[in-house]
Design a protein around this motif. Structure first.
Motif, PDB file in Angstrom:
ATOM      1  N   PHE A   1      -8.891   4.714  13.191  1.00  0.00           N
ATOM      2  CA  PHE A   1      -8.859   3.914  11.964  1.00  0.00           C
ATOM      3  C   PHE A   1      -7.654   4.288  11.109  1.00  0.00           C
ATOM      4  O   PHE A   1      -7.058   5.353  11.278  1.00  0.00           O
ATOM      5  N   ILE A   2      -7.334   3.380  10.196  1.00  0.00           N
ATOM      6  CA  ILE A   2      -6.296   3.616   9.192  1.00  0.00           C
ATOM      7  C   ILE A   2      -6.919   3.378   7.830  1.00  0.00           C
ATOM      8  O   ILE A   2      -7.591   2.361   7.608  1.00  0.00           O
ATOM      9  N   HIS A   3      -6.707   4.313   6.935  1.00  0.00           N
ATOM     10  CA  HIS A   3      -7.135   4.183   5.547  1.00  0.00           C
ATOM     11  C   HIS A   3      -5.921   3.723   4.743  1.00  0.00           C
ATOM     12  O   HIS A   3      -4.817   4.258   4.916  1.00  0.00           O
ATOM     13  N   ALA A   4      -6.116   2.747   3.863  1.00  0.00           N
ATOM     14  CA  ALA A   4      -5.038   2.308   2.973  1.00  0.00           C
ATOM     15  C   ALA A   4      -5.627   2.129   1.579  1.00  0.00           C
ATOM     16  O   ALA A   4      -6.711   1.570   1.428  1.00  0.00           O
ATOM     17  N   ASP A   5      -4.916   2.638   0.579  1.00  0.00           N
ATOM     18  CA  ASP A   5      -5.398   2.417  -0.784  1.00  0.00           C
ATOM     19  C   ASP A   5      -4.247   2.243  -1.757  1.00  0.00           C
ATOM     20  O   ASP A   5      -3.090   2.487  -1.435  1.00  0.00           O
ATOM     21  N   MET A   6      -4.632   1.775  -2.942  1.00  0.00           N
ATOM     22  CA  MET A   6      -3.685   1.508  -4.030  1.00  0.00           C
ATOM     23  C   MET A   6      -4.210   2.151  -5.306  1.00  0.00           C
ATOM     24  O   MET A   6      -4.179   1.549  -6.370  1.00  0.00           O
ATOM     25  N   ASP A   7      -4.691   3.373  -5.205  1.00  0.00           N
ATOM     26  CA  ASP A   7      -5.286   4.057  -6.350  1.00  0.00           C
ATOM     27  C   ASP A   7      -4.182   4.667  -7.204  1.00  0.00           C
ATOM     28  O   ASP A   7      -3.563   5.660  -6.820  1.00  0.00           O
ATOM     29  N   GLU A   8      -3.946   4.054  -8.354  1.00  0.00           N
ATOM     30  CA  GLU A   8      -2.860   4.501  -9.235  1.00  0.00           C
ATOM     31  C   GLU A   8      -3.151   5.839  -9.904  1.00  0.00           C
ATOM     32  O   GLU A   8      -2.259   6.428 -10.513  1.00  0.00           O
ATOM     33  N   ASN A   9      -4.383   6.330  -9.794  1.00  0.00           N
ATOM     34  CA  ASN A   9      -4.734   7.624 -10.376  1.00  0.00           C
ATOM     35  C   ASN A   9      -4.517   8.778  -9.402  1.00  0.00           C
ATOM     36  O   ASN A   9      -4.858   9.916  -9.714  1.00  0.00           O
ATOM     37  N   LYS A  10      -3.959   8.464  -8.238  1.00  0.00           N
ATOM     38  CA  LYS A  10      -3.687   9.492  -7.234  1.00  0.00           C
ATOM     39  C   LYS A  10      -2.198   9.487  -6.895  1.00  0.00           C
ATOM     40  O   LYS A  10      -1.491   8.523  -7.179  1.00  0.00           O
ATOM     41  N   THR A  11      -1.755  10.546  -6.253  1.00  0.00           N
ATOM     42  CA  THR A  11      -0.350  10.688  -5.898  1.00  0.00           C
ATOM     43  C   THR A  11       0.111   9.509  -5.051  1.00  0.00           C
ATOM     44  O   THR A  11      -0.491   9.222  -4.015  1.00  0.00           O
ATOM     45  N   PRO A  12       1.172   8.821  -5.468  1.00  0.00           N
ATOM     46  CA  PRO A  12       1.685   7.685  -4.695  1.00  0.00           C
ATOM     47  C   PRO A  12       2.588   8.135  -3.553  1.00  0.00           C
ATOM     48  O   PRO A  12       3.025   9.296  -3.501  1.00  0.00           O
ATOM     49  N   ASN A  13       2.871   7.198  -2.659  1.00  0.00           N
ATOM     50  CA  ASN A  13       3.836   7.404  -1.578  1.00  0.00           C
ATOM     51  C   ASN A  13       3.503   8.594  -0.700  1.00  0.00           C
ATOM     52  O   ASN A  13       4.321   9.499  -0.506  1.00  0.00           O
ATOM     53  N   VAL A  14       2.265   8.588  -0.187  1.00  0.00           N
ATOM     54  CA  VAL A  14       1.809   9.658   0.689  1.00  0.00           C
ATOM     55  C   VAL A  14       1.255   9.079   1.996  1.00  0.00           C
ATOM     56  O   VAL A  14       0.702   7.978   2.019  1.00  0.00           O
ATOM     57  N   LEU A  15       1.430   9.839   3.050  1.00  0.00           N
ATOM     58  CA  LEU A  15       0.922   9.498   4.373  1.00  0.00           C
ATOM     59  C   LEU A  15       0.285  10.762   4.937  1.00  0.00           C
ATOM     60  O   LEU A  15       0.921  11.816   4.937  1.00  0.00           O
ATOM     61  N   TRP A  16      -0.969  10.657   5.370  1.00  0.00           N
ATOM     62  CA  TRP A  16      -1.643  11.838   5.904  1.00  0.00           C
ATOM     63  C   TRP A  16      -2.368  11.492   7.191  1.00  0.00           C
ATOM     64  O   TRP A  16      -2.510  10.332   7.539  1.00  0.00           O
ATOM     65  N   THR A  17      -2.804  12.532   7.892  1.00  0.00           N
ATOM     66  CA  THR A  17      -3.573  12.352   9.117  1.00  0.00           C
ATOM     67  C   THR A  17      -4.951  12.976   8.923  1.00  0.00           C
ATOM     68  O   THR A  17      -5.144  13.851   8.076  1.00  0.00           O
TER      69      THR A  17
ATOM     70  N   PHE B   1       0.864  -1.184   0.000  1.00  0.00           N
ATOM     71  CA  PHE B   1       0.000   0.000   0.000  1.00  0.00           C
ATOM     72  C   PHE B   1       0.899   1.231   0.000  1.00  0.00           C
ATOM     73  O   PHE B   1       1.864   1.295   0.756  1.00  0.00           O
ATOM     74  N   ASN B   2       0.589   2.196  -0.863  1.00  0.00           N
ATOM     75  CA  ASN B   2       1.451   3.379  -0.945  1.00  0.00           C
ATOM     76  C   ASN B   2       0.701   4.679  -0.688  1.00  0.00           C
ATOM     77  O   ASN B   2       1.205   5.754  -0.950  1.00  0.00           O
ATOM     78  N   ARG B   3      -0.513   4.535  -0.157  1.00  0.00           N
ATOM     79  CA  ARG B   3      -1.298   5.701   0.251  1.00  0.00           C
ATOM     80  C   ARG B   3      -1.974   5.340   1.575  1.00  0.00           C
ATOM     81  O   ARG B   3      -2.830   4.465   1.613  1.00  0.00           O
ATOM     82  N   ILE B   4      -1.554   6.011   2.644  1.00  0.00           N
ATOM     83  CA  ILE B   4      -2.030   5.666   3.989  1.00  0.00           C
ATOM     84  C   ILE B   4      -2.523   6.931   4.689  1.00  0.00           C
ATOM     85  O   ILE B   4      -1.816   7.941   4.729  1.00  0.00           O
ATOM     86  N   GLY B   5      -3.714   6.835   5.258  1.00  0.00           N
ATOM     87  CA  GLY B   5      -4.248   7.911   6.088  1.00  0.00           C
ATOM     88  C   GLY B   5      -4.422   7.378   7.502  1.00  0.00           C
ATOM     89  O   GLY B   5      -4.946   6.279   7.689  1.00  0.00           O
ATOM     90  N   VAL B   6      -3.978   8.161   8.486  1.00  0.00           N
ATOM     91  CA  VAL B   6      -4.006   7.705   9.876  1.00  0.00           C
ATOM     92  C   VAL B   6      -4.901   8.618  10.707  1.00  0.00           C
ATOM     93  O   VAL B   6      -4.723   9.837  10.723  1.00  0.00           O
TER      94      VAL B   6
END
Length: 118
Positions: free
Chosen positions: A101-117, A92-97
């Motif tokens: 809960f933790i959000h994880a996605d693999m949406d190739e149409n969005k910016t990769p390698n991001v971590l947000w809160t 997973f290269n898109r994680i929201g914390v």
């Protein structure tokens, strides 16, 4: 079919059976992350219908609408760290914390390698 998860766990609450719309690669990566973490993951959101996404305040471009995202319940800091580590290791290269809960996605149409809160 899967070791740890049933497709029904990914259903949008307003559309039984919609979990089958999850991208298989996301579930496979989630299975791998669950294995790496060594403890159960509880899915709180998988596929979302447009109506459900709107009701929960999701982004109109939410990856949940495409079956490319999952939210997982988390109840303490140690597990939060272990889950994020396992999700990253599983691909997973898109994680929201958030706090619970933790959000994880693999949406190739969005910016990769991001971590947000949240």
């Amino acid at each position: 079919m899967y070791k740890y998860f049933k497709l029904s766990e990914f259903d949008s609450p307003d559309e039984p059976g919609s979990g089958k719309m999850m991208e298989p690669a996301v579930i496979e990566a989630l299975e791998n992350a669950r294995d790496l973490a060594g403890f159960p993951f509880v899915v709180t959101s998988g596929v979302r219908t447009i109506a459900h996404n709107r009701a929960v305040g999701g982004s109109p471009r939410s990856s949940h609408l495409l079956g490319l995202a999952v939210d997982l319940r988390v109840d303490n800091s140690e597990r939060r760290y272990l889950m994020v580590e396992a999700l990253l290791d599983a691909g997973f290269n898109r994680i929201g914390v958030a706090e619970n809960f933790i959000h994880a996605d693999m949406d190739e149409n969005k910016t990769p390698n991001v971590l947000w809160t949240y």
